[in-house]
Motif scaffolding. Structure first.
Motif, PDB file in Angstrom:
ATOM      1  N   LEU A  32     111.861  45.971   6.017  1.00  0.00           N
ATOM      2  CA  LEU A  32     110.770  46.872   6.394  1.00  0.00           C
ATOM      3  C   LEU A  32     110.248  47.639   5.182  1.00  0.00           C
ATOM      4  CD1 LEU A  32     111.231  46.238   9.383  1.00  0.00           C
ATOM      5  CD2 LEU A  32     111.209  48.691   9.847  1.00  0.00           C
ATOM      6  N   GLY A  33     111.064  47.743   4.155  1.00  0.00           N
ATOM      7  CA  GLY A  33     110.637  48.412   2.929  1.00  0.00           C
ATOM      8  C   GLY A  33     109.536  47.680   2.198  1.00  0.00           C
ATOM      9  N   GLU A  34     109.235  46.443   2.639  1.00  0.00           N
ATOM     10  CA  GLU A  34     108.164  45.659   2.008  1.00  0.00           C
ATOM     11  C   GLU A  34     106.823  45.842   2.709  1.00  0.00           C
ATOM     12  OE1 GLU A  34     109.568  41.672   2.047  1.00  0.00           O
ATOM     13  OE2 GLU A  34     111.469  42.161   1.068  1.00  0.00           O
ATOM     14  N   MET A  35     106.803  46.669   3.771  1.00  0.00           N
ATOM     15  CA  MET A  35     105.553  46.902   4.501  1.00  0.00           C
ATOM     16  C   MET A  35     104.812  48.064   3.840  1.00  0.00           C
ATOM     17  SD  MET A  35     107.099  46.400   8.358  1.00  0.00           S
ATOM     18  CE  MET A  35     105.499  46.328   9.169  1.00  0.00           C
TER      19      MET A  35
ATOM     20  N   SER B  98     114.048  44.504  24.929  1.00  0.00           N
ATOM     21  CA  SER B  98     115.460  44.599  24.514  1.00  0.00           C
ATOM     22  C   SER B  98     115.796  43.451  23.566  1.00  0.00           C
ATOM     23  CB  SER B  98     116.376  44.549  25.739  1.00  0.00           C
ATOM     24  OG  SER B  98     116.130  43.389  26.500  1.00  0.00           O
ATOM     25  N   SER B  99     115.825  43.756  22.301  1.00  0.00           N
ATOM     26  CA  SER B  99     116.187  42.756  21.292  1.00  0.00           C
ATOM     27  C   SER B  99     116.395  43.465  19.972  1.00  0.00           C
ATOM     28  CB  SER B  99     115.078  41.708  21.141  1.00  0.00           C
ATOM     29  OG  SER B  99     113.918  42.292  20.568  1.00  0.00           O
ATOM     30  N   ASN B 100     116.780  42.705  18.980  1.00  0.00           N
ATOM     31  CA  ASN B 100     116.790  43.226  17.618  1.00  0.00           C
ATOM     32  C   ASN B 100     115.340  43.345  17.126  1.00  0.00           C
ATOM     33  OD1 ASN B 100     119.564  43.152  17.600  1.00  0.00           O
ATOM     34  ND2 ASN B 100     119.654  41.120  16.671  1.00  0.00           N
ATOM     35  N   ILE B 101     115.160  44.143  16.109  1.00  0.00           N
ATOM     36  CA  ILE B 101     113.855  44.168  15.440  1.00  0.00           C
ATOM     37  C   ILE B 101     113.821  42.959  14.508  1.00  0.00           C
ATOM     38  CG2 ILE B 101     112.320  45.457  13.918  1.00  0.00           C
ATOM     39  CD1 ILE B 101     113.772  48.010  14.817  1.00  0.00           C
ATOM     40  N   PRO B 102     112.961  41.994  14.753  1.00  0.00           N
ATOM     41  CA  PRO B 102     112.986  40.776  13.927  1.00  0.00           C
ATOM     42  C   PRO B 102     112.584  41.072  12.484  1.00  0.00           C
ATOM     43  CG  PRO B 102     111.046  40.793  15.333  1.00  0.00           C
ATOM     44  CD  PRO B 102     111.883  41.969  15.750  1.00  0.00           C
ATOM     45  N   THR B 103     113.263  40.455  11.555  1.00  0.00           N
ATOM     46  CA  THR B 103     112.923  40.641  10.142  1.00  0.00           C
ATOM     47  C   THR B 103     111.523  40.114   9.834  1.00  0.00           C
ATOM     48  OG1 THR B 103     114.003  38.543   9.608  1.00  0.00           O
ATOM     49  CG2 THR B 103     115.332  40.534   9.405  1.00  0.00           C
ATOM     50  N   ALA B 104     111.051  39.191  10.686  1.00  0.00           N
ATOM     51  CA  ALA B 104     109.712  38.613  10.466  1.00  0.00           C
ATOM     52  C   ALA B 104     108.619  39.651  10.583  1.00  0.00           C
ATOM     53  CB  ALA B 104     109.479  37.480  11.472  1.00  0.00           C
ATOM     54  N   ILE B 105     108.919  40.768  11.228  1.00  0.00           N
ATOM     55  CA  ILE B 105     107.887  41.792  11.399  1.00  0.00           C
ATOM     56  C   ILE B 105     107.460  42.377  10.051  1.00  0.00           C
ATOM     57  CG2 ILE B 105     109.361  43.855  11.638  1.00  0.00           C
ATOM     58  CD1 ILE B 105     107.618  44.638  14.063  1.00  0.00           C
ATOM     59  N   SER B 106     108.342  42.276   9.059  1.00  0.00           N
ATOM     60  CA  SER B 106     108.019  42.817   7.729  1.00  0.00           C
ATOM     61  C   SER B 106     106.930  42.012   7.027  1.00  0.00           C
ATOM     62  CB  SER B 106     109.269  42.855   6.851  1.00  0.00           C
ATOM     63  OG  SER B 106     109.776  41.545   6.658  1.00  0.00           O
TER      64      SER B 106
ATOM     65  N   GLU C 145     112.392  54.057   1.140  1.00  0.00           N
ATOM     66  CA  GLU C 145     111.937  55.039   0.153  1.00  0.00           C
ATOM     67  C   GLU C 145     110.758  54.520  -0.664  1.00  0.00           C
ATOM     68  OE1 GLU C 145     116.065  57.456  -0.934  1.00  0.00           O
ATOM     69  OE2 GLU C 145     115.409  55.782  -2.191  1.00  0.00           O
ATOM     70  N   SER C 146     110.626  53.189  -0.725  1.00  0.00           N
ATOM     71  CA  SER C 146     109.571  52.602  -1.566  1.00  0.00           C
ATOM     72  C   SER C 146     108.221  52.549  -0.863  1.00  0.00           C
ATOM     73  CB  SER C 146     109.983  51.190  -1.996  1.00  0.00           C
ATOM     74  OG  SER C 146     110.169  50.356  -0.863  1.00  0.00           O
ATOM     75  N   ILE C 147     108.158  52.917   0.421  1.00  0.00           N
ATOM     76  CA  ILE C 147     106.867  52.908   1.136  1.00  0.00           C
ATOM     77  C   ILE C 147     106.175  54.241   0.873  1.00  0.00           C
ATOM     78  CG2 ILE C 147     105.715  52.520   3.339  1.00  0.00           C
ATOM     79  CD1 ILE C 147     108.213  51.206   4.381  1.00  0.00           C
TER      80      ILE C 147
ATOM     81  N   LEU D 287     104.104  41.532   8.282  1.00  0.00           N
ATOM     82  CA  LEU D 287     102.814  42.126   8.666  1.00  0.00           C
ATOM     83  C   LEU D 287     102.430  43.152   7.595  1.00  0.00           C
ATOM     84  CD1 LEU D 287     103.469  42.603  12.499  1.00  0.00           C
ATOM     85  CD2 LEU D 287     102.481  40.629  11.308  1.00  0.00           C
ATOM     86  N   ARG D 288     101.990  42.674   6.466  1.00  0.00           N
ATOM     87  CA  ARG D 288     101.772  43.521   5.296  1.00  0.00           C
ATOM     88  C   ARG D 288     100.565  44.463   5.434  1.00  0.00           C
ATOM     89  NH1 ARG D 288     105.001  41.018   1.369  1.00  0.00           N
ATOM     90  NH2 ARG D 288     106.845  40.418   2.570  1.00  0.00           N
ATOM     91  N   THR D 289      99.681  44.191   6.407  1.00  0.00           N
ATOM     92  CA  THR D 289      98.519  45.081   6.601  1.00  0.00           C
ATOM     93  C   THR D 289      98.780  46.136   7.678  1.00  0.00           C
ATOM     94  OG1 THR D 289      97.559  43.558   8.220  1.00  0.00           O
ATOM     95  CG2 THR D 289      96.927  43.256   5.908  1.00  0.00           C
ATOM     96  N   LEU D 290      99.952  46.090   8.304  1.00  0.00           N
ATOM     97  CA  LEU D 290     100.246  46.993   9.423  1.00  0.00           C
ATOM     98  C   LEU D 290     100.363  48.438   8.938  1.00  0.00           C
ATOM     99  CD1 LEU D 290     100.763  46.769  12.478  1.00  0.00           C
ATOM    100  CD2 LEU D 290     103.208  46.795  11.969  1.00  0.00           C
ATOM    101  N   GLU D 291      99.644  49.314   9.601  1.00  0.00           N
ATOM    102  CA  GLU D 291      99.651  50.732   9.252  1.00  0.00           C
ATOM    103  C   GLU D 291     100.412  51.580  10.274  1.00  0.00           C
ATOM    104  OE1 GLU D 291      95.594  51.886   8.872  1.00  0.00           O
ATOM    105  OE2 GLU D 291      95.143  50.429   7.279  1.00  0.00           O
ATOM    106  N   THR D 292     100.322  51.201  11.545  1.00  0.00           N
ATOM    107  CA  THR D 292     100.986  51.953  12.616  1.00  0.00           C
ATOM    108  C   THR D 292     101.898  51.018  13.394  1.00  0.00           C
ATOM    109  OG1 THR D 292      99.117  53.476  12.867  1.00  0.00           O
ATOM    110  CG2 THR D 292     100.651  53.312  14.716  1.00  0.00           C
ATOM    111  N   LEU D 293     103.180  51.400  13.468  1.00  0.00           N
ATOM    112  CA  LEU D 293     104.157  50.619  14.232  1.00  0.00           C
ATOM    113  C   LEU D 293     104.951  51.566  15.116  1.00  0.00           C
ATOM    114  CD1 LEU D 293     105.723  48.050  14.927  1.00  0.00           C
ATOM    115  CD2 LEU D 293     107.190  48.483  12.940  1.00  0.00           C
TER     116      LEU D 293
END
Length: 405
Positions: free
Chosen positions: A165-168, A134-142, A190-192, A144-150
């Motif tokens: 998240l558009g930078e992932m 239970s929390s916000n989705i941290p902006t730091a997660i973006s 849209e940019s992913i 993870l530039r190699t992440l394919e499945t979240l």
């Protein structure tokens, strides 16, 4: 078993706990998926420094995740889904910078997603679904530039979807369904171009669903059961109201309110100034309403007001004439200065006073209201805040009965 590198015993009917003697091994891969193992992850398992892949999915393991997991720096794949772990994810776990796959799904893990999640810089798969996070989705997660499945589905996540998240750009699978997420769907998604699957259903999202990039191929199932989404009818949502239409409606309702408020403000200012003027100069206001400005006063009214220039009305005498007290027919008390025109200086004084006072305006000076002059008499009508109305009449001791002031 010291020379054993890989041990796979998955899909059997093994039970009991993980033996503590595991620490003596040099295993690189341990697969115990789909068994009936019980107990917890023993600390001895953390001492297998060579272990790079650990699979414990679908057992009956429970308890807390040990903090020593952060010491397993060789770990690349960590799958412990479908167990009964009930603890926080230890903060030390997010220090495994080289780990590739993390699957902690279908447990009862609690707590927040910390900013330290960005340390898993090599991560390609992160599945934390079906827990109690239970929390916000941290902006730091973006980061993870190699992440394919979240997959963060079926938790208690709240707050908005980070625009970052558009930078992932490696992301191909995104599941945030069954949470308490609010706000809008960022157009940055849209940019992913690599995004093949998205599920944002069963949240509290609102606003327009993006219609560019990968969103062109997504279906209504990806967005169902939200608060107030709108967009393309093929997604089974209402059309979005155009911004211009919204603006017109806003103007339609707000503009009349602004006009009314402006009118009220102007009316209040006028009323305030009127009351202030009335309070500052009540006598002048009263006299203007009663006597008028200017007002013609007949000679007979002056005689009547002074009781025929009676000695009882005489206030005083000076070098240029006499001053009488009188009461006009309106009930106002006045001072009447009668100038003796037999004196040449008096006539000159009267003319000089008229010329000087008619152009002066000061609260401490007598204000000239009206004047009248001929061969037989001269008059000066004056007003003063301190003494009321002063009417100066210059005349010889012969009075013209047809004259007026």
């Amino acid at each position: 078993m010291s020379n054993l590198i890989e041990l796979s015993l998955s899909m059997n009917d093994l039970n009991g706990s993980i033996p503590s003697t595991i620490k003596r091994s040099n295993l690189q891969l341990l697969d115990l998926d789909y068994n009936g193992l019980q107990g917890s992850i023993v600390h001895e398992l953390c001492e297998v420094s060579s272990l790079s892949e650990l699979y414990l999915t679908s057992n009956k393991l429970s308890g807390v995740l040990p903090t020593c997991l952060g010491n397993m720096t060789s770990l690349r794949k960590f799958h412990i889904g479908y167990n009964k772990f009930t603890s926080l994810i230890p903060l030390s776990f997010w220090n495994l910078e080289d780990i590739l796959e993390v699957n902690l799904s279908s447990n009862a893990l609690i707590g927040n997603l910390p900013p330290e999640i960005k340390n898993l810089r090599a991560l390609t798969l992160l599945d934390l679904s079906k827990n109690q996070i239970s929390s916000n989705i941290p902006t730091a997660i973006s980061l993870l530039r190699t992440l394919e499945t979240l997959s963060l589905a079926n938790n208690k996540l709240n707050g908005p979807i980070p625009t970052s998240l558009g930078e992932m750009f490696s992301l191909s699978f995104l599941d945030l369904s069954h949470n308490l997420i609010t706000g809008v769907i960022p157009k940055s998604l849209e940019s992913i171009s690599s995004l093949k699957y998205i599920n944002l259903s069963y949240n509290r999202l609102q606003g327009e669903i993006p219609d560019g990039g990968p969103f062109k191929s997504f279906t209504a199932q990806s967005f169902m059961h939200n608060d107030a989404l709108c967009g393309n009818p093929r997604l089974q949502v209402p059309l979005c109201m155009k911004k211009s239409k919204k603006k017109k409606q806003l103007i339609k309702f707000v503009l009349p309110i602004i006009v009314v408020l402006c009118i009220l403000v102007v009316a209040c200012i006028i009323l305030w100034r009127h009351k202030r003027k009335k309070v500052e100069n009540p006598l002048k206001s009263d006299l203007s309403a009663t006597l008028g400005v200017p007002r013609r006063i007949s000679y007979y009214e002056v005689v009547k007001a002074t009781n025929g220039f009676s000695e009882s009305n005489l206030l005083g005498k000076g070098g240029f004439g006499s001053v009488y007290q009188g009461m006009l027919s309106s009930g106002k008390m006045v001072a009447i200065k009668v100038l003796d025109l037999t004196l040449e200086a008096t006539s000159r004084s009267f003319d000089a006073e008229c010329n000087a006072m008619r152009n002066l305006r000061h609260r401490n000076l007598v204000q000239v209201i009206s004047s009248c002059s001929n061969d037989d008499f001269k008059s000066l009508v004056e007003y003063n805040d301190r003494c009321g109305i002063c009417i100066g009449i210059s005349t010889s001791w012969f009075f013209n009965t047809s004259g007026s002031l």
